[in-house]
Scaffold this motif. Structure first.
Motif, PDB file in Angstrom:
ATOM      1  N   LYS A  97       0.817  -1.212   0.000  1.00 31.87           N
ATOM      2  CA  LYS A  97       0.000   0.000   0.000  1.00 31.87           C
ATOM      3  C   LYS A  97       0.851   1.263   0.000  1.00 31.87           C
ATOM      4  N   ASN A  98       2.167   1.126   0.096  1.00 31.30           N
ATOM      5  CA  ASN A  98       3.060   2.273   0.055  1.00 31.30           C
ATOM      6  C   ASN A  98       3.891   2.326  -1.223  1.00 31.30           C
ATOM      7  N   VAL A  99       3.346   1.799  -2.295  1.00 27.72           N
ATOM      8  CA  VAL A  99       3.997   1.914  -3.599  1.00 27.72           C
ATOM      9  C   VAL A  99       2.996   2.507  -4.584  1.00 27.72           C
ATOM     10  N   ARG A 100       3.523   3.158  -5.575  1.00 27.06           N
ATOM     11  CA  ARG A 100       2.677   3.751  -6.608  1.00 27.06           C
ATOM     12  C   ARG A 100       2.851   2.939  -7.886  1.00 27.06           C
ATOM     13  N   PRO A 101       1.777   2.288  -8.346  1.00 22.62           N
ATOM     14  CA  PRO A 101       1.905   1.518  -9.587  1.00 22.62           C
ATOM     15  C   PRO A 101       2.001   2.461 -10.784  1.00 22.62           C
ATOM     16  N   LEU A 102       2.835   2.113 -11.711  1.00 20.08           N
ATOM     17  CA  LEU A 102       3.019   2.924 -12.898  1.00 20.08           C
ATOM     18  C   LEU A 102       3.106   1.998 -14.101  1.00 20.08           C
ATOM     19  N   SER A 103       2.324   2.294 -15.106  1.00 20.41           N
ATOM     20  CA  SER A 103       2.315   1.486 -16.315  1.00 20.41           C
ATOM     21  C   SER A 103       3.081   2.224 -17.408  1.00 20.41           C
ATOM     22  N   LEU A 104       4.117   1.588 -17.923  1.00 23.75           N
ATOM     23  CA  LEU A 104       4.911   2.177 -19.004  1.00 23.75           C
ATOM     24  C   LEU A 104       4.495   1.510 -20.310  1.00 23.75           C
ATOM     25  N   SER A 105       3.615   2.191 -21.032  1.00 28.46           N
ATOM     26  CA  SER A 105       3.109   1.604 -22.272  1.00 28.46           C
ATOM     27  C   SER A 105       3.871   2.136 -23.479  1.00 28.46           C
ATOM     28  N   GLN A 106       3.524   1.608 -24.631  1.00 30.98           N
ATOM     29  CA  GLN A 106       4.186   1.982 -25.882  1.00 30.98           C
ATOM     30  C   GLN A 106       4.047   3.489 -26.121  1.00 30.98           C
ATOM     31  N   THR A 107       5.130   4.138 -26.490  1.00 32.80           N
ATOM     32  CA  THR A 107       5.120   5.573 -26.730  1.00 32.80           C
ATOM     33  C   THR A 107       4.154   5.931 -27.857  1.00 32.80           C
ATOM     34  N   PHE A 108       4.118   5.140 -28.906  1.00 34.33           N
ATOM     35  CA  PHE A 108       3.225   5.400 -30.040  1.00 34.33           C
ATOM     36  C   PHE A 108       1.766   5.389 -29.572  1.00 34.33           C
ATOM     37  N   VAL A 109       1.427   4.412 -28.734  1.00 35.03           N
ATOM     38  CA  VAL A 109       0.057   4.297 -28.222  1.00 35.03           C
ATOM     39  C   VAL A 109      -0.272   5.494 -27.334  1.00 35.03           C
TER      40      VAL A 109
END
Length: 181
Positions: A97-109
């Motif tokens: 609960k003390n982490v921030r999820p981050l999604s690194l998706s395709q730059t083009f998308v």
């Protein structure tokens, strides 16, 4: 002018080349997704990438368009916020609960998504009441201040029945500076 966003035509939803060019030029390099391409890689191609993005968006609206699933791949990373505990050897341990999820998706998308977002927001802004959230130029505190003013107004009017329900802002907006609010 669009009267109902549901009645938009394909032409109204497809971003103009000038908008796509602004999005590509304003994009700042950040962590890349599975494509490993920073935004600056797209800036080099100039008008070619603008035309490619416009064509891709037009294809999205085609009935028989099949999106390649690889475009939707992303890296999921978890950025720690606070140390939960220290191990005996001094290694920092973080709770989920003390982490921030981050999604690194395709730059083009991401470029496509921003272009579509800007286009649909311009249409939606014509229909959204200023009191609603997520409107460009609005501040989260605007509604809090308005609510406070309404409470004072009700108190001064000596109303027999007045009720203001306060919801949990911390749960509704987990990533804002709650101490600031």
């Amino acid at each position: 002018q669009v009267r109902n966003i549901i009645e938009c035509t394909e032409e109204q939803l497809i971003p103009q080349h000038e908008l796509i060019a602004r999005v590509v030029q304003k994009a700042k390099d950040s962590a890349t997704g599975p494509d490993l391409l920073p935004y600056s890689a797209y800036k080099v191609f100039g008008n070619f990438i603008i035309a490619l993005i416009a064509l891709f968006i037009q294809m999205l609206f085609q009935e028989d368009f099949a999106l390649n699933a690889n475009l939707l791949l992303a890296f999921m990373i978890f950025i720690p916020k606070k140390v939960y505990a220290l191990s005996r050897t001094g290694i920092r341990i973080f709770s989920t609960k003390n982490v921030r999820p981050l999604s690194l998706s395709q730059t083009f998308v991401k470029l496509i998504a921003v272009c579509l977002k800007v286009t649909t927001c311009a249409i939606a802004d014509q229909h959204i009441h200023p009191m609603q959230k997520c409107v460009a130029g609005r501040n989260l505190l605007d509604n809090v201040i308005m609510l406070d003013a309404a409470a004072h107004h009700f108190a001064m009017d000596n109303l027999t029945y007045a009720l203001i329900l306060l919801f949990d802002f911390k749960a509704a907006f987990p990533s804002v500076a709650h101490s600031y609010l």
